[in-house]
Design an enzyme around this catalytic site. Structure first.
Site, PDB file in Angstrom:
ATOM      1  NE  ARG A 237      -7.175  -8.430   0.120  1.00 24.00           N
ATOM      2  CZ  ARG A 237      -6.223  -7.569   0.388  1.00 24.00           C
ATOM      3  NH1 ARG A 237      -6.061  -6.515  -0.390  1.00 24.00           N
ATOM      4  NH2 ARG A 237      -5.419  -7.741   1.432  1.00 24.00           N
ATOM      5  CB  VAL A 238     -12.230  -4.925   1.019  1.00 18.94           C
ATOM      6  CG1 VAL A 238     -11.841  -3.652   1.769  1.00 18.94           C
ATOM      7  CG2 VAL A 238     -13.174  -4.594  -0.136  1.00 18.94           C
TER       8      VAL A 238
ATOM      9  N   GLY B  61       0.838  -3.951   4.457  1.00 19.23           N
ATOM     10  CA  GLY B  61       1.155  -5.371   4.571  1.00 19.23           C
ATOM     11  C   GLY B  61      -0.025  -6.243   4.204  1.00 19.23           C
TER      12      GLY B  61
ATOM     13  N   GLY C 136      -3.400  -7.339   4.566  1.00 16.09           N
ATOM     14  CA  GLY C 136      -4.581  -6.760   5.202  1.00 16.09           C
ATOM     15  C   GLY C 136      -5.372  -7.739   6.032  1.00 16.09           C
TER      16      GLY C 136
ATOM     17  CB  THR D  89      -0.832   0.010   1.302  1.00 14.46           C
ATOM     18  OG1 THR D  89      -1.503  -1.240   1.439  1.00 14.46           O
ATOM     19  CG2 THR D  89      -1.854   1.117   1.315  1.00 14.46           C
TER      20      THR D  89
END
Length: 304
Positions: A214-215, A237, A239, A186
């Site tokens: 995907r979240v 990293g 999630g 991220t």
């Protein structure tokens, strides 16, 4: 909030990204400093830094975001928060430029998070710029994933029955093969403004491979990001692991309780198995820093 002389900016380019990208982080930090010179607004500075990294093309965010395993779809998440009450996020949005700016726009609505088609329709309604170009960098990264296909390799370190779960719930039309390489980086920025207000902004292209839709932690308040009167924290990293610890809010709480910032960051990363890529950046009233268990490009500007 009491006045704090000077300002502090910390940006990162993702846990697991090469330190060769430090120059992109340094450029983003300078963009944030330039914005502070104009607006003195910590949130606008954090957004400027993240937008710079979205436009860089090398980071897993914005124009450089990873392709999903279908080789065509890009799903983007972003978030913003500050101590003036502004909070906004988008998840699984497609076809937009600078999703961090779209998250900023969401903060002006009655909602704090928009996802998927709704987020895309919102972007169209407000005339947010479209971006559908797939760069050579993105195609090369996808080709690398395809070359490394190894069906028994876990997609996300630290999450037990990955292969079986992916096989059972796979929602692509293409067959399931899990690669050894997984993108999870991220980009993020935290800022303490000259007036003592704090802000955080994040953006990501998600992880590869993952299920469509995907979240991770990036748009989830308290997990990937948090800002309060004592400071601002951003995480990067895997999630699926970060959300289990509400990592950003947990580390913020330690800072709020008076723990030295460097100790709080190291303790936060220490919550995870060393095989799980995790990184943190934070600013407090008097400190600014970063810590990761992987290579993590970053930059910092602190003025007296």
């Amino acid at each position: 909030m009491s006045h704090t002389p000077g300002y502090a900016i910390v940006v990162h380019g993702g846990a697991g990204s090469p330190r060769a990208y430090d120059d992109g982080c340094a450029r983003a930090a300078r963009r944030a400093a330039d914005e502070l010179a104009i607006s003195a607004d910590a949130l606008e500075a954090a957004i400027a830094a993240v937008a710079s990294m979205e436009d860089d093309g090398r980071f897993n965010a914005g124009s450089g975001a990873v392709l999903c395993l279908d080789g065509a779809t890009v799903e983007l998440d972003a978030s913003i928060m500050d101590t003036r009450g502004r909070l906004g996020a988008v998840a699984c949005v497609q076809g937009v430029k600078n999703p961090v700016l779209l998250a900023r726009a969401v903060a002006e609505t009655p909602h704090w998070l928009l996802a998927g088609e709704g987020a895309s329709r919102f972007a169209a309604a407000i005339g947010h710029p479209v971006h559908t170009t797939i760069s050579e960098h993105q195609r090369a990264a996808h080709a690398r994933v395809v070359r490394e296909l190894a069906g028994s390799v876990p997609a996300m370190p630290g999450i037990a029955p990955e292969a079986k779960a992916f096989l059972r719930f796979w929602n692509y039309q293409t067959p399931l093969d899990l690669p050894a390489h997984a993108a999870c980086d991220t980009v993020g920025a935290v800022v303490r403004g000259p007036d003592g207000h704090f802000a955080v902004a994040l953006s990501t292209g998600g992880s590869a491979p993952s299920l469509l839709g995907r979240v991770g932690d990036t748009p989830i308040i308290g997990s990937g990001f948090y800002a309060g009167p004592a400071g601002a924290v951003a995480a990067t990293g895997i999630g699926e692991q970060i959300v289990r610890h509400l990592l950003a809010r947990t580390v913020y709480g330690w800072i709020e309780d008076g723990m030295p910032l460097a100790h709080a960051l190291e303790r936060g990363v220490g919550l995870f198995d060393a095989k799980v890529p995790v990184g943190l950046i934070a600013v407090s009233r008097a400190e600014a820093g970063s810590f990761s268990n992987q290579d993590m490009p970053h930059a910092r500007i602190v003025t007296p």
